[in-house]
Each structure stands twice: as C-alpha cells, then as structure tokens.
Design a protein around this motif. Structure first.
Motif: not given
Length: 189
Positions: A32-34, A68-70, A111-112, A38-41
């Motif tokens: 997750a931290p990398g 999962v949307q922004k 979140l980035p 949005l990409d993680y989920l």
C-alpha cells in the motif's frame, strides 16, 4: 465461505456453523505505501492484493473495479443471520463497520502514495433495520474534503430501490510522511 445448519439438538434449536478463510493482510499492507490509494484499492478488487480479513469475517466487499472511483467507493453486503443482534435484525456494529470501511476507502482514493489515514470519528444514524432475506445492500461513500491533515466523507447504506437504511460521516487524520531535516554543513573556522 461455507455455512451449515446441523440437525436440531435436544433443546430443539438447530446448531449453525460458519467457516471462512482469509489471506495474510500484511501482503497488501506492505504494498500500500508504494501506491496511490486509488491504485491500491483497484488492485485489491482485481485480486492483486488480498482483501482485508474484516470483509470475510462480516461478509462484505467492494464488488467490482467500477465501485472504486476517485473520491467514491461502494461496498456490498447481503444481510445474513450471523449478522443478527438479540432482537432479530442486523447488529448496529455491522452497519458501523461497513460504513467505516467504505468511508475510509473513499478517503484513501484521494491520497497519493506514501500517505495514510486513520479514523478520528464516526457518526452513524440508524434509520431502518437490515434483515435476512432482503437482498444485497450497498454502502456508498463519498469524500467531502481532503486537506493536508484532515479528510471528511459521508456515506449511506441503501438497497436496490434506493431506500436508505443508515447514514454516516467521518473525519480522518491524514498522515503524511515526515521528511528528515536536510543536513546542514558545518561552518569552517
């Protein structure tokens, strides 16, 4: 996940059992931290990372990648007997966990990489009972705002007809990495 009902016991009540499995949650937590939230989920929905065990425990999940949307996440739950409280409806803690999960994930989508969050407060309004046999409900969460340190979101549990069963709001602490101070050069005499 398997559910079984054993024959009635001497007291006449049927024994019920439920078995479920989960994967190591630290696999996803390590990745997750990398990634942006949005990409993680979205990766989780695609099966690239294990879902959190709480979803298997309570029987809820993000259904499809479109969920999962922004700034917006939808979770799905089918009320079951194992969700019940002593008065014959889904326990309020199940509502709260479902809503907290959707709210937090909606914020996470904003979140980035390297930025986390944690729930500071959760306010739930219970409007109608969820019961066995009513079909699937959705917890739909949308971000209200995200600042450097605080994020807020709201959510509803709704059925296919759009009937609202609960609402919730949250405030989350946004945890950004602390950068080490730049080393200073020593002055020459």
């Amino acid at each position: 996940m398997t559910q079984t009902e054993d024959p009635p016991t001497a007291s006449g009540a049927a024994q019920r059992t439920r078995t479920y499995t989960w994967q190591d949650p630290l696999i996803g937590a390590g990745a997750a931290p990398g990634l942006s939230g949005l990409d993680y989920l979205r990766g989780m929905v695609r099966g690239e990372f294990p879902p959190p065990p709480i979803g298997q425990t309570l029987g809820f999940s993000i259904g499809r990648e479109e969920d999962v949307q922004k700034g917006k996440v939808t979770f799905h739950l089918r009320p079951e007997e194992f969700h019940y409280n002593p008065i014959g409806s889904v326990h309020g803690g199940v509502y709260a966990t479902l809503l907290d999960s959707a709210l937090g994930c909606a914020i996470h989508t904003m979140l980035p990489a390297g930025v986390g969050y944690t729930t500071l407060d959760l306010a739930v309004k219970y409007l109608r009972p969820l019961r066995l046999g009513m079909g699937e409900v959705r917890a739909v969460a949308e971000v209200i705002s995200v600042s450097r340190r605080v994020a807020t979101a709201s959510a509803q549990i709704v059925d296919d007809a759009g009937k609202v069963y609960a609402t919730a709001t949250t405030t989350c602490l946004v945890m950004r990495p602390v950068h080490a101070p730049e080393p200073t050069q020593e002055s020459q005499p």
